[in-house]
Design a protein around this motif. Structure first.
Motif, PDB file in Angstrom:
ATOM      1  N   PHE A  31      40.413  -5.664  53.018  1.00 32.61           N
ATOM      2  CA  PHE A  31      41.068  -6.204  53.918  1.00 32.61           C
ATOM      3  C   PHE A  31      41.568  -4.805  54.884  1.00 32.61           C
ATOM      4  O   PHE A  31      42.206  -3.898  54.088  1.00 32.61           O
ATOM      5  CB  PHE A  31      42.397  -6.951  53.918  1.00 32.61           C
ATOM      6  N   SER A  34      43.720  -2.806  62.461  1.00 39.54           N
ATOM      7  CA  SER A  34      43.625  -1.644  63.077  1.00 39.54           C
ATOM      8  C   SER A  34      44.506  -0.587  62.736  1.00 39.54           C
ATOM      9  O   SER A  34      44.221   0.637  63.417  1.00 39.54           O
ATOM     10  CB  SER A  34      43.875  -2.177  64.838  1.00 39.54           C
ATOM     11  N   GLY A  38      43.051   3.102  62.551  1.00 39.04           N
ATOM     12  CA  GLY A  38      43.615   4.107  63.129  1.00 39.04           C
ATOM     13  C   GLY A  38      43.699   5.227  62.100  1.00 39.04           C
ATOM     14  O   GLY A  38      43.424   6.498  62.453  1.00 39.04           O
ATOM     15  N   ILE A  41      40.695   7.210  61.548  1.00 42.27           N
ATOM     16  CA  ILE A  41      40.033   7.970  62.759  1.00 42.27           C
ATOM     17  C   ILE A  41      41.120   9.198  62.597  1.00 42.27           C
ATOM     18  O   ILE A  41      40.367  10.235  63.039  1.00 42.27           O
ATOM     19  CB  ILE A  41      40.251   7.242  64.146  1.00 42.27           C
ATOM     20  N   LYS A  45      39.346  13.259  62.500  1.00 39.91           N
ATOM     21  CA  LYS A  45      39.691  14.244  63.193  1.00 39.91           C
ATOM     22  C   LYS A  45      40.269  15.324  62.729  1.00 39.91           C
ATOM     23  O   LYS A  45      39.992  16.557  62.808  1.00 39.91           O
ATOM     24  CB  LYS A  45      40.852  13.771  64.380  1.00 39.91           C
ATOM     25  N   GLN A  62      34.844  -7.570  55.418  1.00 33.51           N
ATOM     26  CA  GLN A  62      35.891  -7.343  56.249  1.00 33.51           C
ATOM     27  C   GLN A  62      35.875  -6.261  57.253  1.00 33.51           C
ATOM     28  O   GLN A  62      36.107  -6.357  58.289  1.00 33.51           O
ATOM     29  CB  GLN A  62      37.218  -8.130  55.747  1.00 33.51           C
ATOM     30  N   MET A  65      33.282  -5.696  59.235  1.00 36.93           N
ATOM     31  CA  MET A  65      33.318  -6.637  60.498  1.00 36.93           C
ATOM     32  C   MET A  65      34.190  -5.828  61.657  1.00 36.93           C
ATOM     33  O   MET A  65      33.891  -5.765  62.560  1.00 36.93           O
ATOM     34  CB  MET A  65      33.787  -7.832  60.302  1.00 36.93           C
ATOM     35  N   MET A  72      33.581   1.049  66.259  1.00 36.48           N
ATOM     36  CA  MET A  72      33.851   2.159  65.494  1.00 36.48           C
ATOM     37  C   MET A  72      32.830   2.535  64.321  1.00 36.48           C
ATOM     38  O   MET A  72      32.738   3.617  63.720  1.00 36.48           O
ATOM     39  CB  MET A  72      35.203   2.290  64.713  1.00 36.48           C
TER      40      MET A  72
ATOM     41  N   THR B  43      37.496 -14.219  59.652  1.00 37.99           N
ATOM     42  CA  THR B  43      37.657 -13.906  61.176  1.00 37.99           C
ATOM     43  C   THR B  43      39.203 -14.295  61.676  1.00 37.99           C
ATOM     44  O   THR B  43      39.787 -13.336  62.061  1.00 37.99           O
ATOM     45  CB  THR B  43      36.818 -14.489  62.067  1.00 37.99           C
ATOM     46  N   THR B  46      41.880 -12.211  59.932  1.00 40.92           N
ATOM     47  CA  THR B  46      42.106 -10.821  60.203  1.00 40.92           C
ATOM     48  C   THR B  46      42.736 -10.686  61.659  1.00 40.92           C
ATOM     49  O   THR B  46      43.751  -9.900  61.767  1.00 40.92           O
ATOM     50  CB  THR B  46      40.599 -10.258  60.354  1.00 40.92           C
ATOM     51  N   GLU B  50      46.339  -9.284  62.066  1.00 36.46           N
ATOM     52  CA  GLU B  50      46.391  -8.066  63.244  1.00 36.46           C
ATOM     53  C   GLU B  50      47.779  -8.292  63.999  1.00 36.46           C
ATOM     54  O   GLU B  50      48.490  -7.456  64.193  1.00 36.46           O
ATOM     55  CB  GLU B  50      45.370  -8.392  63.835  1.00 36.46           C
ATOM     56  N   LEU B 105      37.746  -0.999  75.565  1.00 38.10           N
ATOM     57  CA  LEU B 105      38.571  -0.154  74.192  1.00 38.10           C
ATOM     58  C   LEU B 105      38.776   1.268  74.238  1.00 38.10           C
ATOM     59  O   LEU B 105      38.421   1.940  75.376  1.00 38.10           O
ATOM     60  CB  LEU B 105      37.203  -0.327  73.061  1.00 38.10           C
ATOM     61  N   GLU B 108      36.904   6.970  71.519  1.00 39.03           N
ATOM     62  CA  GLU B 108      36.613   6.795  70.143  1.00 39.03           C
ATOM     63  C   GLU B 108      37.620   7.572  69.326  1.00 39.03           C
ATOM     64  O   GLU B 108      37.836   7.407  68.302  1.00 39.03           O
ATOM     65  CB  GLU B 108      35.280   7.409  69.767  1.00 39.03           C
ATOM     66  N   ASP B 109      38.176   8.670  69.787  1.00 37.02           N
ATOM     67  CA  ASP B 109      39.132   9.528  69.109  1.00 37.02           C
ATOM     68  C   ASP B 109      40.545   9.009  69.251  1.00 37.02           C
ATOM     69  O   ASP B 109      41.551   9.673  68.560  1.00 37.02           O
ATOM     70  CB  ASP B 109      39.010  11.059  69.253  1.00 37.02           C
ATOM     71  N   MET B 110      40.715   8.166  69.819  1.00 35.96           N
ATOM     72  CA  MET B 110      41.974   7.568  69.905  1.00 35.96           C
ATOM     73  C   MET B 110      42.593   6.612  68.724  1.00 35.96           C
ATOM     74  O   MET B 110      41.741   5.852  68.297  1.00 35.96           O
ATOM     75  CB  MET B 110      42.231   6.410  71.316  1.00 35.96           C
ATOM     76  N   GLU B 111      43.544   6.943  68.055  1.00 36.95           N
ATOM     77  CA  GLU B 111      44.091   6.285  66.813  1.00 36.95           C
ATOM     78  C   GLU B 111      44.377   4.755  66.900  1.00 36.95           C
ATOM     79  O   GLU B 111      44.687   3.986  65.895  1.00 36.95           O
ATOM     80  CB  GLU B 111      44.969   7.163  66.061  1.00 36.95           C
ATOM     81  N   ARG B 114      43.460  -0.843  69.599  1.00 35.18           N
ATOM     82  CA  ARG B 114      42.254  -1.626  69.445  1.00 35.18           C
ATOM     83  C   ARG B 114      42.621  -2.840  68.868  1.00 35.18           C
ATOM     84  O   ARG B 114      41.986  -3.855  68.766  1.00 35.18           O
ATOM     85  CB  ARG B 114      41.368  -0.979  68.379  1.00 35.18           C
ATOM     86  N   GLY B 115      44.090  -3.283  68.535  1.00 39.63           N
ATOM     87  CA  GLY B 115      44.246  -4.312  67.630  1.00 39.63           C
ATOM     88  C   GLY B 115      44.156  -5.728  68.738  1.00 39.63           C
ATOM     89  O   GLY B 115      43.276  -6.534  68.170  1.00 39.63           O
ATOM     90  N   HIS B 117      42.164  -6.137  71.361  1.00 34.01           N
ATOM     91  CA  HIS B 117      40.630  -6.527  71.449  1.00 34.01           C
ATOM     92  C   HIS B 117      39.985  -7.007  70.384  1.00 34.01           C
ATOM     93  O   HIS B 117      39.201  -8.035  70.723  1.00 34.01           O
ATOM     94  CB  HIS B 117      40.090  -5.003  71.814  1.00 34.01           C
ATOM     95  N   LEU B 118      40.338  -6.453  69.323  1.00 32.11           N
ATOM     96  CA  LEU B 118      39.756  -6.932  67.972  1.00 32.11           C
ATOM     97  C   LEU B 118      40.214  -8.703  67.723  1.00 32.11           C
ATOM     98  O   LEU B 118      39.433  -9.616  67.432  1.00 32.11           O
ATOM     99  CB  LEU B 118      40.355  -6.155  66.680  1.00 32.11           C
ATOM    100  N   ALA B 121      38.174 -10.581  69.855  1.00 27.54           N
ATOM    101  CA  ALA B 121      36.924 -10.819  69.661  1.00 27.54           C
ATOM    102  C   ALA B 121      36.768 -11.699  68.402  1.00 27.54           C
ATOM    103  O   ALA B 121      35.382 -12.228  68.107  1.00 27.54           O
ATOM    104  CB  ALA B 121      36.255  -9.335  69.206  1.00 27.54           C
ATOM    105  N   LEU B 122      37.891 -11.930  67.910  1.00 29.49           N
ATOM    106  CA  LEU B 122      37.666 -12.819  66.649  1.00 29.49           C
ATOM    107  C   LEU B 122      37.953 -14.287  66.495  1.00 29.49           C
ATOM    108  O   LEU B 122      37.287 -15.214  65.841  1.00 29.49           O
ATOM    109  CB  LEU B 122      39.005 -12.262  65.556  1.00 29.49           C
TER     110      LEU B 122
END
Lengths: 89, 145
Positions: A31, A34, A38, A41, A45, A62, A65, A72, B43, B46, B50, B105, B108-111, B114-115, B117-118, B121-122
């Motif tokens: 599990f 985000s 993070g 990521i 970096k 999971q 998904m 990502m 889903t 998650t 989140e 979103l 791509e390099d942002m840490e 996204r929460g 947004h995720l 989507a779920l």
């Protein structure tokens, strides 16, 4: 959420010790939210800034998904095994 | 109204430990609602975790007492529903209020970022409300069954 700071710590130590090509074996991670993403990521970096790379292997459904829904998986492409992760080099 | 086939509740201080407790509640919930498919379980849980994790990490207390997190999970034949409440927290920033959250979103390099947004989507719907001094997110997921 609890594992994310630990991951950052372990990877930072590895990079500081000169190990810049890192594979994170996610076979025991069933599990991830985000904040975990993070952390990955951030670690990626860190490894790239040191001239290396970070790759992930043995991804559970999971986690797969979460990677796909956030797009990502383009940056952190899952590899089927730890050995295969750097096999293109 | 559809009959409630399974329901779990928990409430506690908004600390990381409550996320483990929430995962345990899901285990019991799915035992009581074994007809829910693996895909729907994954889903939905998650998304709920989140939102709850977000509350643990980012909620800001409005008074002297620590923020408490309350989660209620409900299963009916065709729907999974969760309400995640931050009691004693200041109002969530506009960018974190479910439907109002940014669609795009982050780079791509942002840490972070996204929460929600995720979450969107779920699940089928995400609704944010400010009620009685609490931030309440209601997540609904229509199921295939």
């Amino acid at each position: 959420m609890v594992a994310a700071p630990k991951l950052r710590e372990v990877v930072a130590e590895a990079v500081a010790a000169g190990n810049t090509r890192i594979v994170v074996n996610l076979s025991g991670t069933d599990f991830m939210d985000s904040s975990g993403l993070g952390a990955l990521i951030g670690c990626l970096k860190l490894a790239r800034q040191a001239g290396g790379d970070l790759r992930i292997a043995c991804v559970e459904p999971q986690v797969q998904m979460v990677l796909e829904l956030t797009s990502m998986n383009r940056v952190l492409k899952p590899h089927s095994s730890v050995e295969e992760a750097f096999s293109d080099e | 109204m559809s009959e409630v086939l399974a329901c779990r509740r928990l409430r506690g201080e908004a600390k990381p430990e409550i996320i483990d407790a929430l995962q345990d509640e899901f285990d019991v919930l799915w035992e009581d609602a074994s007809f829910v498919t693996e895909a729907d379980r994954m889903t939905f849980s998650t998304a709920v975790v989140e939102v709850a994790s977000n509350g643990v990490q980012h909620s800001v207390g409005s008074g002297d007492r620590p923020v408490e997190l309350g989660v209620e999970l409900t299963v009916t034949r065709n729907r999974l529903q969760a309400s995640v409440s931050e009691y004693g927290a200041v109002e969530a920033p506009a960018g974190a209020q479910g439907e109002a959250a940014a669609l795009e979103l982050p780079a791509e390099d942002m840490e972070s970022g996204r929460g929600l947004h995720l979450v969107r989507a779920l699940v089928t719907t995400v609704v944010y409300e400010r009620r009685d001094g609490a931030n309440i997110w209601t997540l609904r997921k229509n199921t295939a069954s």
